[in-house]
Design an enzyme around this catalytic site. Sequence first.
Site, mmCIF file in Angstrom:
data_model
loop_
_atom_site.group_PDB
_atom_site.id
_atom_site.type_symbol
_atom_site.label_atom_id
_atom_site.label_comp_id
_atom_site.label_asym_id
_atom_site.label_seq_id
_atom_site.Cartn_x
_atom_site.Cartn_y
_atom_site.Cartn_z
ATOM 1 N N GLU A 22 -3.445 7.301 -4.335
ATOM 2 C CA GLU A 22 -3.332 6.063 -3.562
ATOM 3 C C GLU A 22 -3.192 4.883 -4.510
ATOM 4 O O GLU A 22 -3.892 4.826 -5.520
ATOM 5 C CB GLU A 22 -4.593 5.881 -2.715
ATOM 6 C CG GLU A 22 -4.566 4.633 -1.846
ATOM 7 C CD GLU A 22 -5.936 4.357 -1.220
ATOM 8 O OE1 GLU A 22 -6.094 4.596 -0.018
ATOM 9 O OE2 GLU A 22 -6.834 3.901 -1.944
ATOM 10 N N TYR A 51 0.855 -1.190 0.000
ATOM 11 C CA TYR A 51 0.000 0.000 0.000
ATOM 12 C C TYR A 51 0.887 1.234 0.000
ATOM 13 O O TYR A 51 1.820 1.325 0.814
ATOM 14 C CB TYR A 51 -0.888 0.005 1.257
ATOM 15 C CG TYR A 51 -1.726 1.255 1.378
ATOM 16 C CD1 TYR A 51 -3.051 1.274 0.954
ATOM 17 C CD2 TYR A 51 -1.177 2.442 1.890
ATOM 18 C CE1 TYR A 51 -3.810 2.437 1.037
ATOM 19 C CE2 TYR A 51 -1.928 3.605 1.973
ATOM 20 C CZ TYR A 51 -3.235 3.594 1.547
ATOM 21 O OH TYR A 51 -3.989 4.741 1.612
#
Length: 379
Positions: free
Chosen positions: A188, A104
């Site tokens: 993101e 992530y």
Amino acid sequence: MDLYEHQARGLFEEHGILVPRAEVTDSPEGARESARELGGRVVVKAQVKTGGRGKAGGVRLAEDPFAAELTARQILGMDIKGHTVRKVMLAQAIELADAESEFYVSYVLDRAVGRFLAIASAEGGTEIEEAAAARPEAVTRVHIDPAEGVTSAKAGEIVEAAGLPPQAVDVLVRLWQVLVREDAVLVEVNPLVRTRQGQLVALDGKVTLDNNARFRQARWGAEEVEYDDTLEATAAAKGLNYVKLDGEVGIIGNGAGLVMSTLDVVAGCGARPANFLDIGGGASARIMADGLSVILSDPAVRSVFVNVFGGITACDAVADGIVRALDAVQLTRPLVVRLDGNNAARGRAILDEHAHPLVEQATTMDGAARRAAQLATAA
Ligand code: GDP
Ligand code: MN
């Protein structure tokens, strides 16, 4: 403004971040065609502006073009957290190196600190929230100095702290360039994956652009901006600040502070705001008419509360605006008006002279809120 995954993917690609080959379509037949072009094995992905698509059944592997068509048929039209799926993206299926290959990375504006925050974790994927909640130490957070940006050295620090593979340094530097050059307030990648071939590929992306920078990001024209609430789009096109809420009292006010307190006062009277519209410093007949027509096109609205404190904008100008707006817009629900401040007496007199059966005046904010709440909640 949030972008769709396929738009985010396009930006990543332009800035040199590896992404799967992909195509977008709005039909099952198109999905079959695209899967064929992509070489067969694909992931069919719902294009909606919300996360958790995988868990909702909106991200599914298809082994061949026919399976892709069938899967697209199931995903198109699906409702994911209130968003209807109108398009799917077909992405070449990627084989991960192993089960620990989902990471992530993101940059998000930390308004409290006034800086961007880099967030990274070696435990990316659909369980990142659970992982972050259970073990906060699994998530690395580093503030970015805006003058310095993300240099290779800075990216190296983040990669080291989060335990990401070394190639992630390059991804983090490029992702920062996406943020800066595209005027985003959030970028993101979840998951960023390590493939069988050892490359890092951005499998899923989210980008939120800074609305205040829209003027210099000309490529996001009207047709690209697919709003989910069409009334918000209509309002935005008219230059109005309109926000949809869940209740029944429509609220028009001037200035963000007054509008916010109006929401509270209405809630305090036992009703719920249906929306709010800030007319700012302007109160021309056109702004009033546009504002009223937007508010009245929301079927949930049962009464409208116009709350104006005249400062630079005088109340008589606001009253004039309301009177002329009532010529242009057919009032279908009661309107409670509270005018105070600059030229309030003249404003009230103007509304009295042009008496309308559905328009009432109140002299205080509390009184007006009570009346609007009463009208909205009456059977
Ligand atoms: P989200 O649920 O909205 O975050 O959608 P994602 O695009 O992130 O997909 C959900 C999950 O599906 C990812 O976290 C991956 O685990 C998995 N996934 C998606 N595409 C692929 C792919 O091409 N290959 C593999 N192995 N997994 C994938
Ligand atoms: Mn994801």
